[in-house]
Design an enzyme around this catalytic site. Structure first.
Site, PDB file in Angstrom:
ATOM      1  N   LYS A 207      -2.145   3.676   2.287  1.00 24.59           N
ATOM      2  CA  LYS A 207      -3.152   3.627   3.362  1.00 24.59           C
ATOM      3  C   LYS A 207      -2.749   2.703   4.513  1.00 24.59           C
ATOM      4  O   LYS A 207      -3.084   2.953   5.670  1.00 24.59           O
ATOM      5  CB  LYS A 207      -4.498   3.156   2.806  1.00 24.59           C
ATOM      6  CG  LYS A 207      -5.133   4.121   1.808  1.00 24.59           C
ATOM      7  CD  LYS A 207      -5.729   5.324   2.502  1.00 24.59           C
ATOM      8  CE  LYS A 207      -6.503   6.211   1.540  1.00 24.59           C
ATOM      9  NZ  LYS A 207      -6.935   7.473   2.179  1.00 24.59           N
TER      10      LYS A 207
ATOM     11  N   GLU B  62     -14.194   4.381   7.658  1.00 26.27           N
ATOM     12  CA  GLU B  62     -15.008   4.726   6.505  1.00 26.27           C
ATOM     13  C   GLU B  62     -14.173   4.448   5.263  1.00 26.27           C
ATOM     14  O   GLU B  62     -12.941   4.481   5.332  1.00 26.27           O
ATOM     15  CB  GLU B  62     -15.402   6.199   6.540  1.00 26.27           C
ATOM     16  CG  GLU B  62     -14.343   7.193   6.037  1.00 26.27           C
ATOM     17  CD  GLU B  62     -13.069   7.207   6.853  1.00 26.27           C
ATOM     18  OE1 GLU B  62     -13.135   6.983   8.071  1.00 26.27           O
ATOM     19  OE2 GLU B  62     -11.984   7.430   6.267  1.00 26.27           O
TER      20      GLU B  62
ATOM     21  N   SER C 263       1.090   6.726  -5.088  1.00 25.78           N
ATOM     22  CA  SER C 263       0.434   6.373  -3.820  1.00 25.78           C
ATOM     23  C   SER C 263      -0.165   4.975  -3.799  1.00 25.78           C
ATOM     24  O   SER C 263      -0.294   4.369  -2.746  1.00 25.78           O
ATOM     25  CB  SER C 263      -0.650   7.396  -3.506  1.00 25.78           C
ATOM     26  OG  SER C 263      -1.576   7.466  -4.577  1.00 25.78           O
TER      27      SER C 263
END
Lengths: 266, 425
Positions: B96, B118, B389
């Site tokens: 991210k 968000e 991830s």
């Protein structure tokens, strides 16, 4: 006006013309279908229709991202009570049997795609719907929806906002066949403190250069005073959250409709 | 300058990937999306922007992340070599941060002082708050009340980083509602606010922009695999998909290669308690085409178009849609999307932890599970790259709760050998 007006567009334009002849802006109340309950909705709609030039009925939707908390909560309550797309159209059909006032449906596009655009238009036409208001469909996204609506005799309304560039205003205005909906503020639906008419007159002047249809203003109109301000510059005044708030607070919706309709007098 | 942002043939000029994508948003936002598209287009060509992003990737995030041969996992799977692309090594613990830093840098370049985001599990929120702190921006994060309850530590991290966390109680009080609320904020404050969107979803240009920023993952794999194996493409790449940003980041650099040079690209969807149970987040396997958050995509929605709340053991995959580019890959056969259940992900999490000493995020565990199955299918000559991830720190409390539940049911007696038997069964 274009040469080939749909049935819905003709009826909507005639309603604006009647209001204008009577010296006022068209009064366009909004109500979420099935609110506060599916059973109580027809009486609420009757009370609004008694004073409305057009009625806007919203299909309750789970993710109404253009709406503020008032309409979102109304949608949640209506959905919990079992009102959805097909039921909304059935409710409109009931109203149509008693009233000749034009009725337009406000819907996000996902319910249209889920039912199937053609089937949706067929059901809407069969229910006596005159037009569609599409808050999350800029007209250049999907030509098919507007074409199908026309095929079934329905008018379409798209929105402009204070942020719209002149190019966007032109594009949106030319795509509208019912009326053009100008959003008064940068934001979501909902009654606000203080009237924010600041950017509206300039936006409307620009819109009128391109629109072949009447121009209505909505978002934030909550009472006779704000309606009066808007009525000075617009062909129509849309009022939504104020009626939902009235129901929630057990106030008389009919009395509020009378008051705001008077505010639409010029 | 060593960083280049790729240019791919998709989307088309209207922001469409085949029939997917687009811009289904209130008209208020269209000018802002035009502005963003233009600003991003210019930034992408600007050496100053690229140099700064490259520096941050190296010095702040810790890129390149390693490509690691998981030998013990490979031995146990008994087939193809399994490599892990270690995005869990990134600062803040997941892929991210790549996207958040890049978008925050773009926000700053555009002169926007206020950023909003968000978050579901909190990873995107923490990454946004981190980027905002680093670049001196005001940050507001929308998060569902239900997720706030489940991710207390991430909420605290965001606050510590100086972000304001706004609780969302509408709808189902989860990620989709937090996204609605972020979009509403953006509609209201669009003139001075930058929306840092967390995945390859939303209106154009977000899916393309987030993909480009995450493509650094796949581009690194090409170079690393070349050095390790003498070939830049593996036989298969496996990555988990919720919205799909980590998957697109490792897929896209390969997706537009000619078919005979393209590895199998496999996205693992969160099948929850099973696609047939109705309690899942598998938008390709169990959804239908619809529109949410500005984009046409595969979506969990009922036959009247109401959004169906998703379910997954992993809050990060708990989203009712999947990015439009993935939808297009699925429809054109460029990538496959396979369902992996909660139980299978939990099993894979334990397996990787026991065999390699790596506790993966529950999201990534979905990919690990499928890779182990696939390894046997491909045989010993094959090479698989799994996009790991994120790391599992954020999930350990939830995993503890779930495993204690399993122990109560007498299910927790799995040594690696027995776990692998279960995985391969």
């Amino acid at each position: 006006m274009t040469a080939t007006l749909t049935r819905g567009a003709e009826r909507i334009h005639a309603a604006f013309d009647r209001a204008k002849a009577a010296g006022r802006a068209a009064f366009i109340p909004f109500m979420t279908a099935g609110y506060p309950t599916a059973e109580a909705f027809p009486a609420v709609a009757d009370a609004l229709l008694e004073h409305a030039d057009l009625l806007e009925v919203g299909i309750p939707y789970s993710d109404p991202l253009g709406d503020g908390p008032t309409i979102q909560r109304a949608s949640e309550q209506a959905l919990a009570g079992g009102t959805s797309t097909r039921r909304t159209l059935a409710l409109v059909k009931e109203l149509r049997a008693r009233h000749d006032t034009p009725i337009v449906i406000m819907t996000y596009v996902n319910p249209i795609y889920a039912v199937g655009p053609r089937e949706f238009m067929r059901l809407a036409a069969d229910a006596g719907v005159d037009g569609l208001i599409l808050p999350d469909l800029p007209p250049d996204q999907d030509i098919e929806i507007a074409d199908l609506a026309a095929e079934y005799g329905l008018a379409v309304t798209f929105l402009i906002a204070p942020t719209s560039t002149p190019e966007r205003v032109k594009l949106v205005a030319q795509a509208c066949t019912g009326f053009l909906y100008a959003v008064s503020v940068t934001g979501v639906t909902g009654a606000r403190e203080g009237a924010a008419l600041g950017e509206v007159p300039a936006m409307l002047a620009l819109a009128r250069e391109h629109a072949q249809v009447p121009v209505a203003v909505g978002f934030g109109v909550k009472d006779a005073a704000t309606a009066r301000q808007v009525a000075q510059v617009a062909d129509g005044v849309v009022v939504g959250s104020a009626f939902i708030n009235a129901i929630r607070e057990w106030r008389d919706v009919g009395a509020l409709a009378v008051e705001i309709a008077r505010g639409c007098q010029r | 300058m060593s960083l280049n942002l790729p240019s791919y043939p998709q989307p088309d000029g209207r922001g469409r990937y085949g029939r997917f994508g687009g811009r289904y948003v209130p008209e208020t936002l269209i000018p802002a999306l035009d502005e963003l598209e233009q600003a991003y287009g210019a930034a992408k060509q600007d050496p100053e922007f690229l140099n700064e992003l490259d520096r941050l990737f190296k010095e702040f995030v810790g890129r390149p992340s390693p490509l690691y041969l998981a030998q013990r996992l490979t031995d146990h799977a008994g087939g193809a070599k399994i490599y892990l692309k270690r995005e869990d090594f990134n600062y803040t613990g997941a892929h991210k941060i790549n996207n958040c830093l890049a978008q925050a840098l773009l926000a700053k370049r555009m002169g926007k002082q206020r950023v909003i985001a968000e978050t579901g599990a909190g990873q995107h929120g923490v990454a946004s708050a981190t980027a905002a702190a680093l670049l001196g921006l005001d940050c507001i994060v929308y998060m569902g009340a239900e997720d706030i309850r489940r991710q207390v530590m991430n909420v605290f991290r965001m606050k510590l980083l100086g972000a304001e966390v706004r609780e969302v109680t509408s709808g189902t009080s989860t990620l989709k509602d937090a996204t609605n609320e972020a979009i509403r904020d953006w509609v209201t404050n669009v003139r001075d606010t930058f929306y840092i969107l967390g995945s390859v979803v939303g209106p154009h240009p977000y899916p393309a922009m987030v993909r480009d920023f995450q493509s650094v993952i796949g581009e690194e794999v090409k170079v690393q695999l070349q050095a390790l194996e003498g070939r830049s493409a593996p036989d298969a790449i496996v990555a988990c998909v919720g919205g799909g940003s980590n998957a697109i980041g490792i897929f896209a650099p390969y997706a537009y290669l000619p078919e005979d040079q393209r590895p199998r690209l496999i996205g693992t969807e969160a099948a929850g308690e099973g696609v047939e149970s109705g309690k899942h987040a598998a938008s390709v396997a169990g959804g239908r085409i619809g529109v949410l958050h500005g984009s046409m995509m595969y979506l969990l929605n009922d036959d009247e178009g109401q959004i169906v709340p998703p379910h997954s053991i992993s809050a990060g995959l708990d989203y009712p849609g999947i990015g439009p580019e993935h939808c297009h890959y699925s429809q054109t056969g460029v990538a496959e999307y396979v369902p992996v259940t909660d139980a299978q992900a939990l099993e894979a999490l334990q397996l990787l932890t026991r065999l390699e000493g790596i506790i993966p995020a529950l999201e990534s565990a979905h990919a690990v599970y499928h890779a182990v199955k696939l390894a046997r299918e491909l045989g010993p000559d094959g090479i698989i790259v799994v996009n790991l991830s994120g790391r599992g720190d954020k999930d350990v409390a939830e995993v503890m709760r779930l495993l204690e539940m399993e122990r109560d049911e007498g299910l927790l007696d799995k040594d690696p050998e027995r776990v692998i038997e279960g995985v391969l069964a």
